[in-house]
Write an enzyme that holds these catalytic residues in place. Structure first.
Site, mmCIF file in Angstrom:
data_model
loop_
_atom_site.group_PDB
_atom_site.id
_atom_site.type_symbol
_atom_site.label_atom_id
_atom_site.label_comp_id
_atom_site.label_asym_id
_atom_site.label_seq_id
_atom_site.Cartn_x
_atom_site.Cartn_y
_atom_site.Cartn_z
ATOM 1 C CB CYS A 99 -1.283 -0.065 1.163
ATOM 2 S SG CYS A 99 -2.702 1.247 1.236
ATOM 3 N NE ARG A 132 -8.614 5.539 2.702
ATOM 4 C CZ ARG A 132 -7.496 6.364 2.049
ATOM 5 N NH1 ARG A 132 -6.890 7.354 2.171
ATOM 6 N NH2 ARG A 132 -6.414 5.564 2.469
ATOM 7 C CG HIS A 195 -3.982 -2.983 4.044
ATOM 8 N ND1 HIS A 195 -2.254 -2.773 4.525
ATOM 9 C CD2 HIS A 195 -4.200 -2.019 3.542
ATOM 10 C CE1 HIS A 195 -2.377 -1.510 4.158
ATOM 11 N NE2 HIS A 195 -2.727 -1.462 3.879
HETATM 12 N N1 GLN Z 1 -1.967 6.607 2.207
HETATM 13 C C1 GLN Z 1 -1.842 6.037 1.332
HETATM 14 C C2 GLN Z 1 -3.018 5.929 0.192
HETATM 15 O O1 GLN Z 1 -4.494 6.520 1.141
HETATM 16 C C3 GLN Z 1 -1.662 4.686 1.227
HETATM 17 C C4 GLN Z 1 -2.457 4.108 2.334
HETATM 18 C C5 GLN Z 1 -2.607 2.682 2.858
HETATM 19 O O2 GLN Z 1 -1.261 2.576 2.803
HETATM 20 N N2 GLN Z 1 -3.479 1.823 3.346
HETATM 21 O O3 GLN Z 1 -3.476 5.618 -1.495
#
Ligand code: GLN
Length: 244
Positions: A99, A132, A195
């Protein structure tokens, strides 16, 4: 005849003080256990953001996920290790970047708060999108037979240019929610949004990384089989639930 096991691996965990979202540390536990169960010695060295990193001592490097704020802090530290990190990658060093860590492998991550400069180890870049991408995810990866399952939560949309993806999305969003692909494979580097943590849920990916690291160090990537019945059942349950 049982082979006499003399092999040993060192795992480098980069910046657990800043990059450690959604139990990414579980990836380390999985790598360690699957070595130890086979009698392969394994140890983990944690590097905090002020530490210098000697890549010549490392066989596997893990870069976890982080919030945009933490990524911004980390990107300054990364500049100092970039050159040696690149040598490590180009010489076949094994890397798992998840990520935020995945985004940092690329040229940049462009957010509304500013541009986070990446390591530029792999030709890719990330742009913050609208909203998101959050859900469970299932992939078919060329690296293993079992589907790969995980959980994604990212605002960034990653473009991997001509690189090979980690998998084809069977359920979920993946790199940008449009291309139908997830993650990247470059030499012995895997970058992914998954994840979960990724490796306990997908033991075949864990073994892929171990095999590559052992091949690089010893020219012998042989791995004794393990009883993965429970892991397989958990994986199959998620695949069935999500793909119906
Ligand atoms: N901050 C990054 C995003 O939102 C990665 C997020 C994460 O590592 N879960 O894209």
């Amino acid at each position: 005849m049982k082979r006499e096991e003399k092999r040993a691996l060192t795992i480098g965990h980069l910046y657990p003080d800043l990059l450690n979202l959604y139990g990414d540390r579980g990836n380390i536990a999985c790598l360690m256990k699957r070595c130890l169960w086979r009698g392969i010695e394994a140890k983990t060295v944690e590097f905090e953001s002020e530490d210098s990193v000697d890549f010549s001592r490392l066989d596997i490097v893990l870069l976890g996920g982080g919030s945009d704020r933490e990524q911004m802090l980390v990107c300054e530290k990364l500049k100092r290790i970039r050159e040696n990190f690149q040598k490590y990658v180009e010489s076949g060093g094994v890397v798992l970047a998840v990520c935020g860590g995945y985004q940092l492998l690329g040229k940049y991550y462009n957010t509304r708060e500013g541009v986070i400069e990446g390591l530029n180890l792999v030709d890719l870049y990330t742009e913050q999108g609208e909203g998101r991408l959050i859900d469970n995810i299932v992939l078919q990866s060329p690296l293993c037979k079992m589907p790969v399952v995980g959980f994604e939560n990212h605002g960034g949309r990653t473009h991997i240019q001509g690189n090979k993806p980690f998998g084809k999305v069977l359920y979920g969003s993946g790199n940008d929610g449009k291309s139908g692909y997830e993650g990247v494979i470059y030499k012995n580097v895997i970058g992914t949004y998954l994840h979960g943590p990724l490796l306990p849920k997908n033991p075949q990916i864990c073994d892929y990384l171990l095999k590559k690291a052992l091949e690089r160090k010893y020219g012998d990537g042989t791995l004794a089989p393990l009883d993965d019945k429970q892991e397989r059942e958990a994986n199959a349950y998620m695949v069935k639930r999500l793909l119906k």
